[in-house]
Design a protein around this motif. Sequence first.
Motif, PDB file in Angstrom:
ATOM      1  N   GLY A 247       0.813  -1.213   0.000  1.00 52.00           N
ATOM      2  CA  GLY A 247       0.000   0.000   0.000  1.00 52.00           C
ATOM      3  C   GLY A 247       0.846   1.261   0.000  1.00 52.00           C
ATOM      4  N   LYS A 248       1.883   1.267   0.823  1.00 54.70           N
ATOM      5  CA  LYS A 248       2.754   2.441   0.894  1.00 54.70           C
ATOM      6  C   LYS A 248       3.561   2.611  -0.392  1.00 54.70           C
ATOM      7  CE  LYS A 248       3.203   2.538   5.922  1.00 54.70           C
ATOM      8  NZ  LYS A 248       2.484   3.821   6.035  1.00 54.70           N
ATOM      9  N   ALA A 249       3.992   1.495  -0.980  1.00 58.25           N
ATOM     10  CA  ALA A 249       4.773   1.574  -2.219  1.00 58.25           C
ATOM     11  C   ALA A 249       3.913   2.106  -3.371  1.00 58.25           C
ATOM     12  CB  ALA A 249       5.331   0.199  -2.577  1.00 58.25           C
ATOM     13  N   GLU A 250       2.665   1.690  -3.441  1.00 61.13           N
ATOM     14  CA  GLU A 250       1.769   2.183  -4.490  1.00 61.13           C
ATOM     15  C   GLU A 250       1.542   3.687  -4.340  1.00 61.13           C
ATOM     16  OE1 GLU A 250      -1.793  -0.148  -4.510  1.00 61.13           O
ATOM     17  OE2 GLU A 250      -0.704  -2.041  -4.716  1.00 61.13           O
ATOM     18  N   THR A 251       1.358   4.131  -3.103  1.00 62.45           N
ATOM     19  CA  THR A 251       1.184   5.566  -2.861  1.00 62.45           C
ATOM     20  C   THR A 251       2.434   6.343  -3.248  1.00 62.45           C
ATOM     21  OG1 THR A 251      -0.353   5.138  -1.042  1.00 62.45           O
ATOM     22  CG2 THR A 251       0.704   7.297  -1.091  1.00 62.45           C
ATOM     23  N   LEU A 252       3.592   5.807  -2.880  1.00 58.66           N
ATOM     24  CA  LEU A 252       4.853   6.485  -3.200  1.00 58.66           C
ATOM     25  C   LEU A 252       5.050   6.553  -4.706  1.00 58.66           C
ATOM     26  CD1 LEU A 252       7.521   7.756  -2.388  1.00 58.66           C
ATOM     27  CD2 LEU A 252       8.478   5.454  -2.106  1.00 58.66           C
ATOM     28  N   ARG A 253       4.685   5.505  -5.395  1.00 57.54           N
ATOM     29  CA  ARG A 253       4.837   5.498  -6.864  1.00 57.54           C
ATOM     30  C   ARG A 253       3.980   6.594  -7.501  1.00 57.54           C
ATOM     31  NH1 ARG A 253       4.251   0.229 -10.846  1.00 57.54           N
ATOM     32  NH2 ARG A 253       4.101   1.359 -12.818  1.00 57.54           N
ATOM     33  N   ALA A 254       2.740   6.713  -7.061  1.00 57.51           N
ATOM     34  CA  ALA A 254       1.852   7.746  -7.599  1.00 57.51           C
ATOM     35  C   ALA A 254       2.381   9.145  -7.284  1.00 57.51           C
ATOM     36  CB  ALA A 254       0.441   7.564  -7.042  1.00 57.51           C
ATOM     37  N   ASN A 255       2.889   9.333  -6.068  1.00 60.51           N
ATOM     38  CA  ASN A 255       3.411  10.645  -5.674  1.00 60.51           C
ATOM     39  C   ASN A 255       4.700  10.982  -6.417  1.00 60.51           C
ATOM     40  OD1 ASN A 255       1.270  10.727  -3.938  1.00 60.51           O
ATOM     41  ND2 ASN A 255       2.465  10.373  -2.085  1.00 60.51           N
ATOM     42  N   ALA A 256       5.485   9.969  -6.729  1.00 62.87           N
ATOM     43  CA  ALA A 256       6.716  10.206  -7.489  1.00 62.87           C
ATOM     44  C   ALA A 256       6.379  10.670  -8.908  1.00 62.87           C
ATOM     45  CB  ALA A 256       7.564   8.940  -7.525  1.00 62.87           C
ATOM     46  N   GLU A 257       5.300  10.134  -9.472  1.00 64.50           N
ATOM     47  CA  GLU A 257       4.873  10.587 -10.795  1.00 64.50           C
ATOM     48  C   GLU A 257       4.409  12.047 -10.736  1.00 64.50           C
ATOM     49  OE1 GLU A 257       2.014   7.893 -12.369  1.00 64.50           O
ATOM     50  OE2 GLU A 257       3.460   6.264 -12.644  1.00 64.50           O
ATOM     51  N   TRP A 258       3.721  12.398  -9.655  1.00 63.80           N
ATOM     52  CA  TRP A 258       3.348  13.814  -9.474  1.00 63.80           C
ATOM     53  C   TRP A 258       4.592  14.686  -9.438  1.00 63.80           C
ATOM     54  CZ3 TRP A 258       4.964  16.383  -4.965  1.00 63.80           C
ATOM     55  CH2 TRP A 258       4.518  17.708  -4.839  1.00 63.80           C
TER      56      TRP A 258
END
Length: 281
Positions: free
Chosen positions: A77-88
């Motif tokens: 869950g945390k990795a998926e959130t981090l991935r989305a935020n990194a794209e931002w």
Amino acid sequence: LGFVLQLLQLGGLRGSTVSRGLQPPSSAVFAGLLALPGGSAVAKLGVALPKAPEEKPEVKRPMPTSIAEARLEIFRGKAETLRANAEWYRFYVGDLIVKTSGATAIDGLSADDPNCAVGLCQAGVALTQIGKVLSSPGSRGGGVALAAIDSALITPMSTLAQTGVWDPDADVDVEEVASKVCRDFQITLRELGQNVKDRKVDAVRTTYEKSLQNLNSYFRAVNSAGLAKPSEAAFLPELPLKQEELEASEYWQVQRKAFEDARDPVLLFQESQALAPRDVR
């Protein structure tokens, strides 16, 4: 109840109620007797009623996952959130970085151009927006609000590194490496923030690219644990450093389109008015 007893007495003295043309007490009567205080219909009339099926005790199911599996779910869950935020960070902040040079500004002025009076040209506004991303907006509700970059990247990176899912026998201590890279990333962001304040456009661009290198180092460390496959959302793909790399990559162009669609107010309104989910339409 007295009426029912009379019926039973008549049946005992003169024969059955059926033979006398009378109907036996209905099941509704027995149900009413069961509801009376002081005992059941059996105790009241001496008549045996069908025994209700016994309720089976509730079976307590074991936990569906072990502690290790639960930690792995938290990691995902945390990795998926981090991935989305990194794209931002790559798309939104990256576009602002490009605009500070004037490359995508309508007026063509860079943020450090003397003609960009007090930073009111498009490049200057972009530089101001970057500063807002990096700095705390101040106090809110009696506490200090985190900067957007803290909430989006620094905090997720720090907590992800300490999820406790890493193999202690691995050659690389992922927690130690990831935590160090996270600290390096914070140092780079402070340097980036200072360059933004000093309006050093070239230094802003190079420092931003350095921050992308920090993120990629972090992603490599996390991916080395093998907890997520490249096809899974918890996998952390390395970010392109240069704008030319971003534009030349088919994968990143698809990701960018999805990012822009998710922020498009027209598309968001159309989705809110749709009669069925997108995957059904």
